[in-house]
Write an enzyme that holds these catalytic residues in place. Sequence first.
Site, PDB file in Angstrom:
ATOM      1  N   PRO A 110      15.194 -15.015  -3.043  1.00  0.00           N
ATOM      2  CA  PRO A 110      16.338 -13.996  -3.109  1.00  0.00           C
ATOM      3  C   PRO A 110      16.023 -12.877  -4.352  1.00  0.00           C
ATOM      4  O   PRO A 110      15.373 -13.198  -5.215  1.00  0.00           O
ATOM      5  CB  PRO A 110      17.351 -14.781  -3.583  1.00  0.00           C
ATOM      6  CG  PRO A 110      17.019 -16.162  -3.134  1.00  0.00           C
ATOM      7  CD  PRO A 110      15.600 -16.362  -3.452  1.00  0.00           C
ATOM      8  N   LEU A 115      12.718 -14.753 -10.364  1.00  0.00           N
ATOM      9  CA  LEU A 115      11.607 -15.126 -10.015  1.00  0.00           C
ATOM     10  C   LEU A 115      10.594 -13.664  -9.562  1.00  0.00           C
ATOM     11  O   LEU A 115       9.620 -14.143  -8.813  1.00  0.00           O
ATOM     12  CB  LEU A 115      11.464 -15.795  -8.695  1.00  0.00           C
ATOM     13  CG  LEU A 115      12.204 -17.152  -8.867  1.00  0.00           C
ATOM     14  CD1 LEU A 115      12.484 -17.950  -7.404  1.00  0.00           C
ATOM     15  CD2 LEU A 115      11.755 -18.015  -9.934  1.00  0.00           C
ATOM     16  N   ASP A 160       5.458  -9.471 -14.990  1.00  0.00           N
ATOM     17  CA  ASP A 160       5.956  -9.682 -13.697  1.00  0.00           C
ATOM     18  C   ASP A 160       4.924  -9.083 -12.698  1.00  0.00           C
ATOM     19  O   ASP A 160       4.248  -9.541 -11.896  1.00  0.00           O
ATOM     20  CB  ASP A 160       7.072  -9.327 -13.154  1.00  0.00           C
ATOM     21  CG  ASP A 160       8.129 -10.339 -14.127  1.00  0.00           C
ATOM     22  OD1 ASP A 160       7.781 -11.175 -14.889  1.00  0.00           O
ATOM     23  OD2 ASP A 160       9.353 -10.144 -13.371  1.00  0.00           O
TER      24      ASP A 160
HETATM   25  O1  PMV Z   1      13.991 -12.281 -14.954  1.00  0.00           O
HETATM   26  P1  PMV Z   1      13.010 -11.619 -14.390  1.00  0.00           P
HETATM   27  O2  PMV Z   1      12.124 -11.983 -13.144  1.00  0.00           O
HETATM   28  O3  PMV Z   1      13.268 -10.190 -14.292  1.00  0.00           O
HETATM   29  O4  PMV Z   1      11.830 -11.638 -15.626  1.00  0.00           O
HETATM   30  C1  PMV Z   1      12.008 -10.887 -16.824  1.00  0.00           C
HETATM   31  C2  PMV Z   1      11.132 -11.263 -17.900  1.00  0.00           C
HETATM   32  C3  PMV Z   1      11.518 -10.747 -19.314  1.00  0.00           C
HETATM   33  O5  PMV Z   1      10.730 -11.161 -20.228  1.00  0.00           O
HETATM   34  C4  PMV Z   1      12.689 -10.779 -19.624  1.00  0.00           C
HETATM   35  C5  PMV Z   1      11.466  -9.169 -19.380  1.00  0.00           C
HETATM   36  C6  PMV Z   1       9.903  -8.525 -19.241  1.00  0.00           C
HETATM   37  O6  PMV Z   1      10.044  -7.455 -19.024  1.00  0.00           O
HETATM   38  O7  PMV Z   1       8.975  -9.302 -19.436  1.00  0.00           O
END
Ligand code: PMV
Length: 327
Positions: A110, A115, A160
């Site tokens: 989702p 994730l 990511d």
């Molecule tokens: O929750 P997500 O999958 O959008 O992960 C964000 C990760 C953070 O460290 C909070 C932001 C980033 O840009 O690394």
Amino acid sequence: MILNKTLADASAPAKIILFGEHFVVYGNHAILASINKRINVNLRVNKTRIITIRSNLGITASYADSRFNLIKGGEDTKEILDPIYKCVSNVLSLRKQSFGIEINLHSQVPYGIGLGSSAACCVATVAAVDSLFHKPNRGWICANAVESERLIHKDSSGGDCYISTFGGLIYYIRNGRSKKIKSKKNLTFIIINTGVVHSTKELVSSVKRFKYNERSLFKKLSSCAEDICQNALSAISRGDDKKLGKLMNENHMLLQQLGVSNKEIDSMINICIKNGASGAKITGAGGGGSIIALVPNDYKTKIISEIKRNGYESISAKIDYDGLLVH
Ligand code: PMV
């Protein structure tokens, strides 16, 4: 540039953050892993100048000369699909083309549960569109996907997109040299969805405010986070799950202090620990989203059934070593 095909298909994995979320935005290391849940993108070129994007999550929109036109979905459809559109229009403009494309996204996870589904969508979309012209280059794809993802939150660490492109288990640093990690053991994680969709952008902004208002505390937390990450790197290489679990719990305490956890997340974490997890923490931005638990095999069934009994959905995940695939 000449089109070498009119159909394209690519997929990229979702991810978990084992250590270092939020602090990675400000230059710390993080440990990320891609998981065996994918986002697939297939597309077909057409003779219109309209870009249509359809997702199996029940949303569809079209873009004519950059103008958004909602076909199906709620208020957040534009926010979810704009970065994907940007991926398409950037590649077309770099390749000096302006034809129409119909895009179908199929996600196994989702949206908004920490994730990395939006990053994976961006990576797979850039790759699929660019593969219409030539054999795609992973570094180029990742850089372009990050640029589009920064439409969602401008401070994105890029982690990511990086993990989704290259796959595996990675010791990541923004604007630096990231390296692949070899794990001595197969790490098994259970991912638990809180059921609360979070906004990465809002959570990253709240941490930015925290950093500004609590300068010295943030500095201290950030230095602890870096130590934890380094210790985790060596625990993974040694195959020391007990230590790794302990470090996950410590990392979660830092996230609590940053204000991105809540009662519900903390109680889910307690359920995991009480039932035999070596460690558990938020994965991703927090505020809802998902948690991950490192689980010894003997306790897996027990933890999954306890999680279910408490009304939550869990996903067992293995590390994906393929990263981006252009089919
Ligand atoms: O929750 P997500 O999958 O959008 O992960 C964000 C990760 C953070 O460290 C909070 C932001 C980033 O840009 O690394």
